[in-house]
Design a protein around this motif. Structure first.
Motif, PDB file in Angstrom:
ATOM      1  N   PHE A 205       0.861  -1.183   0.000  1.00  0.00           N
ATOM      2  CA  PHE A 205       0.000   0.000   0.000  1.00  0.00           C
ATOM      3  C   PHE A 205       0.899   1.235   0.000  1.00  0.00           C
ATOM      4  O   PHE A 205       1.744   1.394   0.890  1.00  0.00           O
ATOM      5  N   LEU A 206       0.731   2.102  -0.973  1.00  0.00           N
ATOM      6  CA  LEU A 206       1.592   3.269  -1.108  1.00  0.00           C
ATOM      7  C   LEU A 206       1.065   4.444  -0.294  1.00  0.00           C
ATOM      8  O   LEU A 206      -0.147   4.680  -0.222  1.00  0.00           O
ATOM      9  N   ASP A 207       2.001   5.184   0.296  1.00  0.00           N
ATOM     10  CA  ASP A 207       1.703   6.403   1.052  1.00  0.00           C
ATOM     11  C   ASP A 207       0.709   6.153   2.188  1.00  0.00           C
ATOM     12  O   ASP A 207      -0.150   6.978   2.486  1.00  0.00           O
ATOM     13  N   MET A 208       0.844   5.041   2.842  1.00  0.00           N
ATOM     14  CA  MET A 208      -0.003   4.698   3.976  1.00  0.00           C
ATOM     15  C   MET A 208       0.716   5.046   5.274  1.00  0.00           C
ATOM     16  O   MET A 208       1.949   4.913   5.358  1.00  0.00           O
ATOM     17  N   GLU A 225       6.421   4.136  -4.772  1.00  0.00           N
ATOM     18  CA  GLU A 225       6.881   3.178  -5.765  1.00  0.00           C
ATOM     19  C   GLU A 225       8.387   3.270  -5.984  1.00  0.00           C
ATOM     20  O   GLU A 225       9.089   2.248  -6.094  1.00  0.00           O
ATOM     21  N   ASP A 226       8.900   4.478  -6.038  1.00  0.00           N
ATOM     22  CA  ASP A 226      10.323   4.681  -6.278  1.00  0.00           C
ATOM     23  C   ASP A 226      11.173   4.018  -5.197  1.00  0.00           C
ATOM     24  O   ASP A 226      12.191   3.383  -5.478  1.00  0.00           O
ATOM     25  N   PHE A 227      10.728   4.136  -3.956  1.00  0.00           N
ATOM     26  CA  PHE A 227      11.455   3.528  -2.840  1.00  0.00           C
ATOM     27  C   PHE A 227      11.506   2.010  -2.982  1.00  0.00           C
ATOM     28  O   PHE A 227      12.571   1.392  -2.850  1.00  0.00           O
ATOM     29  N   SER A 241       7.880  -7.003 -13.516  1.00  0.00           N
ATOM     30  CA  SER A 241       6.649  -6.261 -13.797  1.00  0.00           C
ATOM     31  C   SER A 241       6.239  -5.475 -12.564  1.00  0.00           C
ATOM     32  O   SER A 241       6.574  -5.834 -11.440  1.00  0.00           O
ATOM     33  N   CYS A 242       5.508  -4.395 -12.820  1.00  0.00           N
ATOM     34  CA  CYS A 242       5.035  -3.550 -11.724  1.00  0.00           C
ATOM     35  C   CYS A 242       3.713  -2.919 -12.147  1.00  0.00           C
ATOM     36  O   CYS A 242       3.587  -2.410 -13.268  1.00  0.00           O
TER      37      CYS A 242
END
Length: 268
Positions: A205-208, A225-227, A241-242
């Motif tokens: 989960f991004l930015d949670m 995502e970059d991290f 894949s992403c």
């Protein structure tokens, strides 16, 4: 490097999943049930099922041993995997999550009902198979359920696990990592369980910053995502894949902004 929120004093009142544990049944009811007021169906049910089904159906990820290191007592992310691996070893950090999962695996009275997720998978697969047959196949493959100890050098000490062909981890890293260094450290532990060339699949989960189970609010590591990409490459993985999907629901149970699925393999 993107700025990542540390687990500092402002989040000190939040619990840590692997330290304090949570009500595993309540977690399932909040995020993956078929209740009318459960708003996370597209993100927490469909997104994992779609991405794992598509990735496994390509046919190049298969073998003898798959290790699952995921949050709570979820099982739906393994529906596609059972067709490609003989043995699925499910590792949990709390006894409560193990008991909840085994209740379903052993078809005991009062087990969580996964029929809605099974139907999603079967419909997506497009094969003529009964829902019960699919669930039985998952149960047969995932009979190895055990507790792991994340802080130990060998997380299964004194047992030594066979090197895995694949590791799946759904939402665990955001729950157990207090900071960036923790993320790298635990990812390295996961990597050590893999064969050279083995595959790693992550859902996060991004930015949670938090998630709620019952009346308790739990810490979540904030990352983007970059991290995740940089950490994987730094630990010797090649990203195959992403996929990132923006949040589709409104709820104050948690504050993530998007879902991420990454499939990678460990360099030989």
């Amino acid at each position: 490097m993107s700025m990542i929120k540390d687990y500092t004093m402002d989040s000190g009142s939040r619990k840590l999943y692997h330290v304090h544990g949570f009500d595993s049944r309540q977690h399932l009811e909040h995020y993956v049930s078929d209740k009318p007021d459960m708003v996370f169906g597209e993100d927490c049910l469909l997104f994992p099922i779609e991405n794992f089904t598509k990735t496994f159906s390509a046919g190049h990820i298969k073998g003898d041993v798959l290790i699952d290191l995921s949050v709570g007592s979820i099982i739906h992310h393994l529906y596609a995997a059972c067709d490609f691996f003989k043995h699925i070893i499910v590792l949990k950090v709390t006894d409560r999550c193990i008991l909840e999962l085994k209740r379903w695996l052993d078809t005991r009275t009062g087990a969580f009902e996964w029929g809605h997720a099974t139907k999603l998978h079967v419909d997506l697969e497009g094969k003529s198979i009964q829902l019960q047959d699919k669930e039985d196949k998952v149960r047969e493959a995932a009979q190895h359920v055990a507790k792991c100890y994340l802080e130990k050098e060998n997380i299964m000490d004194p047992i030594v696990l066979p090197p895995a062909d694949c590791i799946i981890s759904v939402a665990l890293l955001k729950a157990i990592c207090k900071d960036q260094d923790d993320y790298r450290r635990y990812l390295r532990k996961f990597s050590e369980l893999l064969k050279p060339g083995g595959h790693l699949m992550l859902i996060g989960f991004l930015d949670m910053t938090y998630f709620t189970v019952g009346k308790d609010k739990f810490h979540a590591l904030t990352y983007d995502e970059d991290f995740v990409r940089k950490v994987l490459v730094g630990e010797g993985f090649v990203i195959d894949s992403c996929k990132v999907q923006k949040r589709t629901n409104v709820s104050d149970l948690t504050d993530y902004k998007a879902m991420i699925f990454i499939a990678a393999h460990k360099e030989k």
